[in-house]
Design an enzyme around this catalytic site. Structure first.
Site, PDB file in Angstrom:
ATOM      1  N   VAL A  11       0.846  -1.205   0.000  1.00  0.00           N
ATOM      2  CA  VAL A  11       0.000   0.000   0.000  1.00  0.00           C
ATOM      3  C   VAL A  11       0.874   1.245   0.000  1.00  0.00           C
ATOM      4  O   VAL A  11       0.663   2.173  -0.777  1.00  0.00           O
ATOM      5  CB  VAL A  11      -0.931  -0.009   1.232  1.00  0.00           C
ATOM      6  CG1 VAL A  11      -1.638   1.333   1.360  1.00  0.00           C
ATOM      7  CG2 VAL A  11      -1.934  -1.139   1.121  1.00  0.00           C
ATOM      8  N   THR A  85      -0.615  -3.985   9.652  1.00  0.00           N
ATOM      9  CA  THR A  85      -1.446  -4.210  10.846  1.00  0.00           C
ATOM     10  C   THR A  85      -1.923  -5.665  10.781  1.00  0.00           C
ATOM     11  O   THR A  85      -3.097  -5.949  10.596  1.00  0.00           O
ATOM     12  CB  THR A  85      -2.657  -3.269  10.853  1.00  0.00           C
ATOM     13  OG1 THR A  85      -3.295  -3.362   9.564  1.00  0.00           O
ATOM     14  CG2 THR A  85      -2.260  -1.838  11.114  1.00  0.00           C
ATOM     15  N   THR A 121      -5.147  -0.353   7.711  1.00  0.00           N
ATOM     16  CA  THR A 121      -6.495  -0.701   8.165  1.00  0.00           C
ATOM     17  C   THR A 121      -6.451  -0.910   9.667  1.00  0.00           C
ATOM     18  O   THR A 121      -5.720  -1.762  10.155  1.00  0.00           O
ATOM     19  CB  THR A 121      -6.936  -1.994   7.460  1.00  0.00           C
ATOM     20  OG1 THR A 121      -6.842  -1.755   6.059  1.00  0.00           O
ATOM     21  CG2 THR A 121      -8.371  -2.350   7.809  1.00  0.00           C
ATOM     22  N   GLU A 154      -4.807  -5.379  -4.818  1.00  0.00           N
ATOM     23  CA  GLU A 154      -3.482  -5.818  -5.275  1.00  0.00           C
ATOM     24  C   GLU A 154      -3.609  -6.270  -6.724  1.00  0.00           C
ATOM     25  O   GLU A 154      -4.602  -6.861  -7.123  1.00  0.00           O
ATOM     26  CB  GLU A 154      -2.960  -6.936  -4.380  1.00  0.00           C
ATOM     27  CG  GLU A 154      -2.554  -6.376  -3.019  1.00  0.00           C
ATOM     28  CD  GLU A 154      -1.725  -7.356  -2.207  1.00  0.00           C
ATOM     29  OE1 GLU A 154      -1.882  -7.369  -0.983  1.00  0.00           O
ATOM     30  OE2 GLU A 154      -0.938  -8.108  -2.810  1.00  0.00           O
ATOM     31  N   LEU A 251     -18.467 -11.952  -8.149  1.00  0.00           N
ATOM     32  CA  LEU A 251     -19.389 -13.107  -8.241  1.00  0.00           C
ATOM     33  C   LEU A 251     -18.691 -14.255  -8.947  1.00  0.00           C
ATOM     34  O   LEU A 251     -19.309 -15.037  -9.647  1.00  0.00           O
ATOM     35  CB  LEU A 251     -20.662 -12.713  -8.998  1.00  0.00           C
ATOM     36  CG  LEU A 251     -21.643 -11.792  -8.249  1.00  0.00           C
ATOM     37  CD1 LEU A 251     -22.838 -11.460  -9.154  1.00  0.00           C
ATOM     38  CD2 LEU A 251     -22.129 -12.439  -6.952  1.00  0.00           C
ATOM     39  N   GLY A 258      -8.376 -15.014  -0.238  1.00  0.00           N
ATOM     40  CA  GLY A 258      -7.123 -14.939   0.529  1.00  0.00           C
ATOM     41  C   GLY A 258      -6.582 -13.523   0.465  1.00  0.00           C
ATOM     42  O   GLY A 258      -7.347 -12.583   0.248  1.00  0.00           O
ATOM     43  N   CYS A 261      -5.674  -8.847   3.099  1.00  0.00           N
ATOM     44  CA  CYS A 261      -6.757  -7.993   3.597  1.00  0.00           C
ATOM     45  C   CYS A 261      -7.990  -8.762   4.051  1.00  0.00           C
ATOM     46  O   CYS A 261      -8.347  -8.696   5.226  1.00  0.00           O
ATOM     47  CB  CYS A 261      -7.123  -6.975   2.520  1.00  0.00           C
ATOM     48  SG  CYS A 261      -5.810  -5.773   2.299  1.00  0.00           S
ATOM     49  N   LYS A 321      -4.283 -14.339  -5.729  1.00  0.00           N
ATOM     50  CA  LYS A 321      -5.132 -13.957  -6.870  1.00  0.00           C
ATOM     51  C   LYS A 321      -4.217 -13.651  -8.030  1.00  0.00           C
ATOM     52  O   LYS A 321      -2.993 -13.519  -7.850  1.00  0.00           O
ATOM     53  CB  LYS A 321      -5.995 -12.734  -6.550  1.00  0.00           C
ATOM     54  CG  LYS A 321      -5.159 -11.489  -6.277  1.00  0.00           C
ATOM     55  CD  LYS A 321      -6.025 -10.329  -5.866  1.00  0.00           C
ATOM     56  CE  LYS A 321      -6.035  -9.266  -6.915  1.00  0.00           C
ATOM     57  NZ  LYS A 321      -6.608  -8.001  -6.450  1.00  0.00           N
ATOM     58  N   ARG A 328       0.517 -14.071   0.561  1.00  0.00           N
ATOM     59  CA  ARG A 328       0.030 -14.000   1.953  1.00  0.00           C
ATOM     60  C   ARG A 328      -1.400 -14.527   2.033  1.00  0.00           C
ATOM     61  O   ARG A 328      -2.251 -14.127   1.233  1.00  0.00           O
ATOM     62  CB  ARG A 328       0.088 -12.556   2.477  1.00  0.00           C
ATOM     63  CG  ARG A 328       1.498 -12.067   2.749  1.00  0.00           C
ATOM     64  CD  ARG A 328       1.509 -10.635   3.236  1.00  0.00           C
ATOM     65  NE  ARG A 328       1.089  -9.704   2.198  1.00  0.00           N
ATOM     66  CZ  ARG A 328       1.076  -8.373   2.378  1.00  0.00           C
ATOM     67  NH1 ARG A 328       1.427  -7.854   3.542  1.00  0.00           N
ATOM     68  NH2 ARG A 328       0.711  -7.581   1.396  1.00  0.00           N
TER      69      ARG A 328
END
Ligand code: UDX
Ligand code: UDX
Length: 430
Positions: A11, A85, A121, A154, A251, A258, A261, A321, A328
Site C-alpha cells: 500500500v 497491521t 487498516t 493488489e 461473483l 485470501g 486484507c 489472486k 500472503r
C-alpha cells in the site's frame, strides 16, 4: 506539498509513487533497511502492474526519496502511515504495535501544523489512540490525526490510485480538510472526496472489505448449490449481476478468498464487534466457511487422483489472486500444504509468486519453470489462481506431457468446450 509515507509495502509504495506522479515531493520511510536499499538502487520491491515505470521516473527526477530514518519526515505537511497491521497470532485482532511505534517515532519531528493520516487498516477508534500517543510524546506538536483508508486492490494498485471509486477521509478538523483538499486537488473533479467522522472512515474500510468477502462466500456457496442442483454457476452469476443492486463483480467462484486484507479484516471486524458487545453473524459465518472451503478443495483434488498409486498433481497458481506476486494467506498455498499431508507429489508453477512461495514451501514441492514443466507426467492439472497466462493454456503441449489428460479448474477460467474438444477430462466449480 511535501508528503511522507511510512511503510513501503503493497500500500505504502504505490501510494508514495502515486503522489510523486501527481507532483508532490514524497519521502518514503521504512524500517526494513534492505527494502530501502533496494528502492534507492532503483530495484522495485514488489510486483504491481505499471508501478516500476512510475517508480523509476519519479525516483530519477528526484520527486520521491526513500529513507530508513524516521527524522526524514520532518517538514512534511502530511505524514501517511501505511505500516502493516497483521492479525495478532492468538487474538486474531489487528496487531497495532507497528502503527503505535510509528506514531510515537514521528511525534518528535512534528514542527509546524501536520496532518497525520492513517492509511493502514485499523480498528475503529485507533485515530483517538494515535492522537493521544503523539500529544503525550510531544505536547507542543500542532497536528490532526485523520483516517485515510486505502482501497487499492493488489494487482491494480496503480490503476486504483488514479481511478478511485471514492476517497474516504475521516476528520472533523477544518484545518486538516484544507490540507487534504490540496493534497487531493487532482481528484476533485474526478471522484468523490467523502469527508466523514474519523470512526466512520475507519469502519467504512472494514465494512467494505467484509462485505466483499461475504459476497465471495455467497457465490461460492451458490456454486456448491449449482453442483448439486444442476444449475450453471456462470449463468446464475450473470443473471444475478445484471441487477444493478447486486452488480457483476465479485461473483466469481473460487477455492476461497485470501490475501493480506480479507482474512485479516474479516477476523478483525468480527473481533471488534464482539469487543463492543455485538456480533457480525454473517462475517463470522464467512470466516468459518472460507476456512472449510480450502480444505474441501484439497479433498476434491485428492479424490481426483485417489485411484493412482503414486499420484502427481500439477498446480497452476500459488498467489492469492492473479496479477500479484503476493502469497500472503493464499488459498493455493494452504491447499498445496494440505495435499502434501495426503502424500501427493506436487509440481507447482506461478507467473510471479514463485520466489515468495519458495520461502514458505521450501523443497516440499517441485518448482516448475513453465505450465508445461509443471504438467510433466501429471495425473491432473489444477488451476488455483486466476492468472491471464492460464487462460491461454496450450492443450497440444500438455497432451504430450500429462499422464492423464484431466484438468480441475477451481477458478472457472478455461473454456469447457475447448478443453473437451482437445480430449481432456475437464471439471470446474458450479
Ligand atoms: C498494510 C496493512 O497491513 C494493511 O492493514 C493496510 O490495509 C494497508 O497497509 P501492506 O502494505 O500490504 O498493508 O503491508 P506490508 O506489505 O506488510 O507493508 C508494511 C510495510 O511497513 C513493510 O514494508 C514494513 O517494513 C514497514 N514497516 C513495518 C515499517 O516501516 N515500520 C514498522 O514499524 C513496521
Ligand atoms: C481487497 C479489496 O478489494 C480492496 O478494495 C482492499 O483495499 C484490499 O483488499 P485484494 O485483497 O487485493 O483487495 O484482493 P481482491 O481482488 O479483493 O480479492 C480478494 C480475494 O477474493 C482473492 O483471493 C480473490 O481471488 C478472491 N475473489 C475475488 C474471488 O474468489 N472471487 C471474486 O469474484 C473476487
Amino acid at each position: 506539498m511535501k508528503v511522507a509515507v511510512i511503510g513501503t509495502g503493497y500500500v505504502g509504495l504505490p501510494t508514495g509513487v502515486g503522489f510523486a506522479e501527481l507532483g508532490h515531493e514524497v519521502v518514503c520511510v521504512d524500517s526494513n533497511a534492505d527494502k530501502i536499499k533496494d528502492l534507492n538502487s532503483g530495484k522495485i520491491t514488489l510486483f504491481e502492474e505499471g508501478l516500476e515505470d512510475l517508480f523509476l521516473k519519479n525516483k530519477n527526477n528526484g520527486r520521491i526519496k526513500f529513507s530508513k530514518n524516521i527524522e526524514d519526515v520532518q517538514g512534511a505537511k502530511v505524514i501517511i502511515i501505511a505500516v502493516g497491521t497483521p492479525p495478532h497470532p492468538v487474538s486474531k485482532e489487528a496487531d497495532m504495535k507497528y502503527l503505535f511505534v510509528a506514531a510515537s517515532e514521528i511525534s518528535e519531528y512534528i514542527c509546524d501544523y501536520t496532518v497525520v493520516a492513517i492509511k493502514s487498516t485499523v480498528p475503529v477508534g485507533t485515530g483517538d489512540d494515535v492522537a493521544e500517543i503523539i500529544s503525550k510524546s510531544n505536547p507542543s506538536a500542532e497536528f490532526d490525526v485523520v483516517s485515510l483508508p486505502e482501497f487499492l486492490r493488489e494487482g491494480f494498485a496503480v490503476y486504483d490510485f488514479f481511478n478511485p471509486d471514492r476517497i474516504v477521509i475521516g476528520t472533523d478538523s477544518k484545518r486538516a480538510r484544507a490540507v487534504l483538499d490540496e493534497l487531493y486537488e487532482y481528484f476533485t473533479d474526478k471522484t468523490t472526496l467523502l469527508y466523514v467522522s474519523r470512526k466512520s472512515s475507519e469502519a467504512i474500510k472494514y465494512a467494505s472489505n467484509s462485505f466483499l468477502a461475504v459476497k465471495v462466500h455467497f457465490i461460492n456457496e451458490v456454486a456448491d448449490f449449482c453442483e448439486k442442483s444442476g444449475a450453471k454457476i456462470e449463468e446464475v452469476a450473470k443473471g444475478m449481476g445484471l441487477d444493478e443492486r447486486i452488480g457483476p463483480k465479485f461473483l466469481r467462484p473460487g477455492p476461497g478468498y485470501g490475501g493480506s486484507c480479507f482474512p485479516k479484516d474479516t477476523m478483525a471486524m468480527a473481533q471488534m464487534a464482539r469487543k463492543v458487545g455485538t456480533q457480525l453473524n454473517l462475517v463470522e459465518a464467512t470466516i468459518k466457511y472460507n476456512d472449510q472451503r480450502k480444505l474441501e478443495m484439497a479433498k476434491r483434488i485428492a479424490d481426483e487422483v485417489s485411484s493412482e498409486a503414486n499420484p502427481t498433481v500439477a498446480i497452476l497458481g500459488l498467489t492469492f489472486k492473479g496479477g500479484t506476486d503476493d502469497v500472503r494467506e493464499s488459498p493455493a498455498i494452504e491447499i498445496v500444504c494440505e495435499l502434501l499431508n495426503y502424500g501427493i507429489k506436487l509440481r507447482v508453477y506461478d507467473p510471479k509468486g514463485m520466489d515468495n512461495a519458495k520461502s514458505i514451501l521450501n523443497d516440499s514441492v517441485y518448482f516448475a519453470e513453465s505450465i508445461k514443466d509443471a504438467c510433466d507426467r501429471a495425473d491432473v492439472c489444477v488451476i488455483l489462481t486466476e492468472w491471464e497466462d492460464f487462460k491461454k493454456i496450450d492443450y497440444s503441449e500438455l497432451k504430450n506431457k500429462m499422464k492423464i489428460l484431466k484438468i480441475l479448474d477451481l477458478r472457472n477460467i478455461l473454456n469447457q468446450d475447448e478443453a473437451l474438444r482437445a480430449g481432456f477430462i475437464y471439471k470446474k466449480l458450479g
